[in-house]
Design an enzyme around this catalytic site. Structure first.
Site, mmCIF file in Angstrom:
data_model
loop_
_atom_site.group_PDB
_atom_site.id
_atom_site.type_symbol
_atom_site.label_atom_id
_atom_site.label_comp_id
_atom_site.label_asym_id
_atom_site.label_seq_id
_atom_site.Cartn_x
_atom_site.Cartn_y
_atom_site.Cartn_z
ATOM 1 N N GLY A 140 0.114 4.194 -6.076
ATOM 2 C CA GLY A 140 -1.076 3.469 -6.518
ATOM 3 C C GLY A 140 -1.987 4.294 -7.443
ATOM 4 O O GLY A 140 -2.688 3.942 -8.182
ATOM 5 N N ASP A 171 -8.226 3.477 -1.984
ATOM 6 C CA ASP A 171 -8.386 1.908 -1.794
ATOM 7 C C ASP A 171 -9.830 1.613 -1.209
ATOM 8 O O ASP A 171 -9.905 0.910 -0.277
ATOM 9 C CB ASP A 171 -7.242 1.542 -0.863
ATOM 10 C CG ASP A 171 -7.217 -0.352 -1.015
ATOM 11 O OD1 ASP A 171 -8.015 -0.809 -1.667
ATOM 12 O OD2 ASP A 171 -6.444 -0.606 -0.137
ATOM 13 N N ARG A 215 0.997 -1.113 -0.215
ATOM 14 C CA ARG A 215 -0.291 0.050 0.039
ATOM 15 C C ARG A 215 0.847 1.137 0.048
ATOM 16 O O ARG A 215 2.086 1.249 0.698
ATOM 17 C CB ARG A 215 -1.032 0.015 1.096
ATOM 18 C CG ARG A 215 -0.421 0.339 2.527
ATOM 19 C CD ARG A 215 -1.632 0.371 3.599
ATOM 20 N NE ARG A 215 -1.178 0.676 4.830
ATOM 21 C CZ ARG A 215 -1.823 0.709 5.913
ATOM 22 N NH1 ARG A 215 -2.987 0.570 6.016
ATOM 23 N NH2 ARG A 215 -1.296 0.970 7.196
ATOM 24 N N TYR A 258 -11.543 3.124 -8.527
ATOM 25 C CA TYR A 258 -12.745 3.061 -7.760
ATOM 26 C C TYR A 258 -12.950 1.733 -7.733
ATOM 27 O O TYR A 258 -14.075 1.149 -8.053
ATOM 28 C CB TYR A 258 -13.798 4.016 -8.375
ATOM 29 C CG TYR A 258 -13.583 5.160 -8.295
ATOM 30 C CD1 TYR A 258 -12.795 6.001 -7.557
ATOM 31 C CD2 TYR A 258 -14.481 6.054 -9.253
ATOM 32 C CE1 TYR A 258 -12.439 7.216 -7.571
ATOM 33 C CE2 TYR A 258 -14.210 7.403 -9.263
ATOM 34 C CZ TYR A 258 -13.438 8.105 -8.537
ATOM 35 O OH TYR A 258 -13.171 9.315 -8.541
ATOM 36 N N SER A 295 -5.249 -3.164 -0.122
ATOM 37 C CA SER A 295 -4.136 -3.073 0.327
ATOM 38 C C SER A 295 -3.915 -3.632 1.841
ATOM 39 O O SER A 295 -2.560 -3.489 2.038
ATOM 40 C CB SER A 295 -3.645 -1.659 0.041
ATOM 41 O OG SER A 295 -4.335 -0.951 0.941
#
Length: 554
Positions: A186, A115, A110, A479, A120
């Site tokens: 991310g 998230d 992560r 998403y 994560s």
């Protein structure tokens, strides 16, 4: 706090464990610490501290929840990691991959941020796992500002990136997220859209190089990883191909003065007709102009007892107020924008404005790191290619008024987003899209009403199906929505992955699978919606989809 003093050839580790539980710490953690010490490059960090948090640590919960936003995945019944490792160098990340494989304990990475489904820090398909938290790897190197480039480490937030750019220049920016607490590592792997996307495209469209730790624990740059893997990590979703350490981003020009505004309209003020008109023009506006719409219920009336729908038009214009007013009079006069509605400011101040901070908030707010706010929530996404009729909008309003705290955000397309080919990077939602929808509902009473709220958003999602993209019904990978389908435990899940893979990536999913099969055939980097590698048994099926005899070639 206990400090284990090792020989001079091994790193000094600070192991944060409860004082009474050190002797009882899991053998897996002890083995992992020893393995990392033996596999880290001591010349990079000869005397330092690497922090591990076991389940018995008094700080375990606070570290676990440090960047997690969704309380749905922080309940006691949610699976917890065996331990959390927060590396301090790239070498530690390499060692983590090596040791994860040697000790056969699953790794979840992560960098912090949305998230939405907790992938994560929670695993429903692994019996044992640990978290590799990149929170300490947050350098932002903007020394090459004259070359319009910067190197940013995966654990930095997008707010920190914006702040460091603005420190160096008033006329440079980066076209990424609107939520400044997002972890950049991310964020870019999913695409990274923001208020300059109509002018410059996505954050992932503006990446020049990267450093990634592969399945063998090697650090690869763009040249070493090859163009296929470099293509895949820019929009193909996080944690499928390796661990991003650094991004080299391309900085874009911004004016010294930009203009922002927020204009709200309720149903009683003609919100439905105005929103229908917005849909007809928003993708055709000047590409310097970004107008998104935030829609949610609002209590009005003398005693705030009547609920209505509020539509807030929030905009960034890459220019001064005078030119903005000219553009609006020509292209969207129905909004009735006036000079009083507008505010001129620097680009970095506009970032703070759009993030929702009060007027006058200092730029340093962007350095606060990951958000500490937490609620239970569920989200979904859609892409719209034809204006939603007024009658359908009224149906959405009816459903919104039945829910406690829903919001939907409509993000405009057009401009550069329509000029970049769908296959340029894995993110495929380009030409023909008018806007993207994010639906979200949040609640504060924990698990007690989860089913109620999740059922509500699913019914809304079902209702809007006739008015959004079809075949596939597209979704935004940043998403994450596990309702679309998940991989099975102990399975590469290629056939199952088609259900959600085509929604996120359309035809690009096939190429992502080919890249995955090449760089990580054993599926080491995996989660509930990670890209699966092909097995020999799936060759025939994939060939039918791809139209080739051998999907691993080319």
């Amino acid at each position: 706090m206990k400090i284990l003093k090792l020989s001079c050839t091994i790193l000094l580790f600070i192991v944060l464990l409860h004082p009474d539980s050190l002797a009882d710490s899991a053998s897996t953690l002890e083995s992992f610490i020893q393995c990392v010490s033996l596999n880290s490059d001591l010349s990079v960090l000869p005397i330092s501290s690497t922090i591990f948090f076991s389940r018995n640590s008094s700080l375990f919960t606070s570290v676990l929840e440090s960047s997690a936003q969704n309380l749905r995945y922080l309940v006691p019944s949610a699976p917890k990691p065996e331990f959390i490792f927060t590396p301090l160098s790239d070498s530690h990340v390499q060692a983590s991959v090596i040791c994860s494989k040697q000790l056969k304990i699953h790794l979840r990475v992560r960098s912090g941020g949305h998230d939405y489904e907790g992938l994560s820090y929670v695993s429903k398909i692994e019996t044992s796992f640990f978290i590799l938290d990149l929170a300490n790897l947050r350098s932002v190197d903007v020394d090459q500002i004259n070359n319009n480039t910067a190197w940013i480490q995966a654990g930095a937030t997008i707010g920190e990136v914006y702040y460091r750019i603005a420190q160096k220049s008033k006329v440079h920016g980066y076209p990424a997220g609107l939520c400044t607490t997002l972890g950049i590592g991310g964020h870019i792997t999913g695409g990274a859209y923001g208020s300059m996307m109509r002018k410059y495209g996505l954050g992932a469209d503006n990446v020049l190089d990267a450093l990634i730790v592969d399945v063998n624990g090697e650090i690869l740059d763009r040249k070493a990883m090859g163009e296929d893997l470099f293509w895949a990590i820019r929009g193909g979703g996080g944690a499928s191909f390796g661990i991003i350490l650094w991004w080299k981003i391309k900085l874009v020009p911004v004016p010294e003065t930009v203009t922002v505004f927020t204009v709200s309209k309720t149903l009683e003020q003609g919100a439905t007709k105005l929103l229908h008109r917005w849909q007809q023009v928003v993708d055709k506006l000047d590409e310097d102009l970004f107008i998104r719409v935030l829609i949610q219920p609002e209590s009005v009336g003398k005693n705030k007892t009547k609920r209505t729908i509020s539509t807030a038009y929030q905009a960034l214009f890459l220019g001064d107020t005078e030119r903005l007013l000219q553009v609006m009079r020509k292209s969207f006069p129905e909004l009735g924008l006036t000079r009083r509605d507008c505010a001129q400011m620097s680009w970095i101040q506009s970032v703070i404005y759009i993030a929702g901070y009060p007027s006058g908030t200092p730029n340093e707010v962007l350095l606060q790191g990951k958000t500490s706010s937490k609620v239970s929530f569920k989200a979904k996404s859609d892409f719209v290619r034809n204006p939603i009729p007024e009658t359908a909008l009224e149906g959405i309003w009816k459903r919104f008024l039945e829910e406690e705290n829903p919001i939907t955000i409509w993000t405009p397309y057009g401009g550069m987003m329509s000029k970049i080919a769908e296959s340029e990077i894995p993110f495929p939602h380009r030409k023909g899209t008018i806007f993207m929808i994010q639906y979200l509902t949040a609640w504060v009473d924990g698990d007690k009403s989860t089913t109620k709220h999740v059922n509500w958003i699913q019914k809304l999602y079902d209702y809007t199906a006739p008015y959004v993209s079809r075949s596939p019904r597209e979704a935004y990978v940043n998403y994450r929505d596990l309702d679309l389908g998940t991989n099975r435990r102990n399975s590469t899940g290629f056939i199952e992955a088609l259900a959600w893979g085509y929604k996120y990536f359309k035809g690009n999913f096939n190429r992502l699978v080919k890249v995955k099969t090449k760089v990580d055939p054993s599926n080491f980097f995996r989660h509930e919606q990670s890209i699966p590698p092909l097995s020999r048994a799936h060759y025939k099926k994939f060939s039918e989809i791809e139209g080739t005899n051998d999907p691993l070639k080319g």
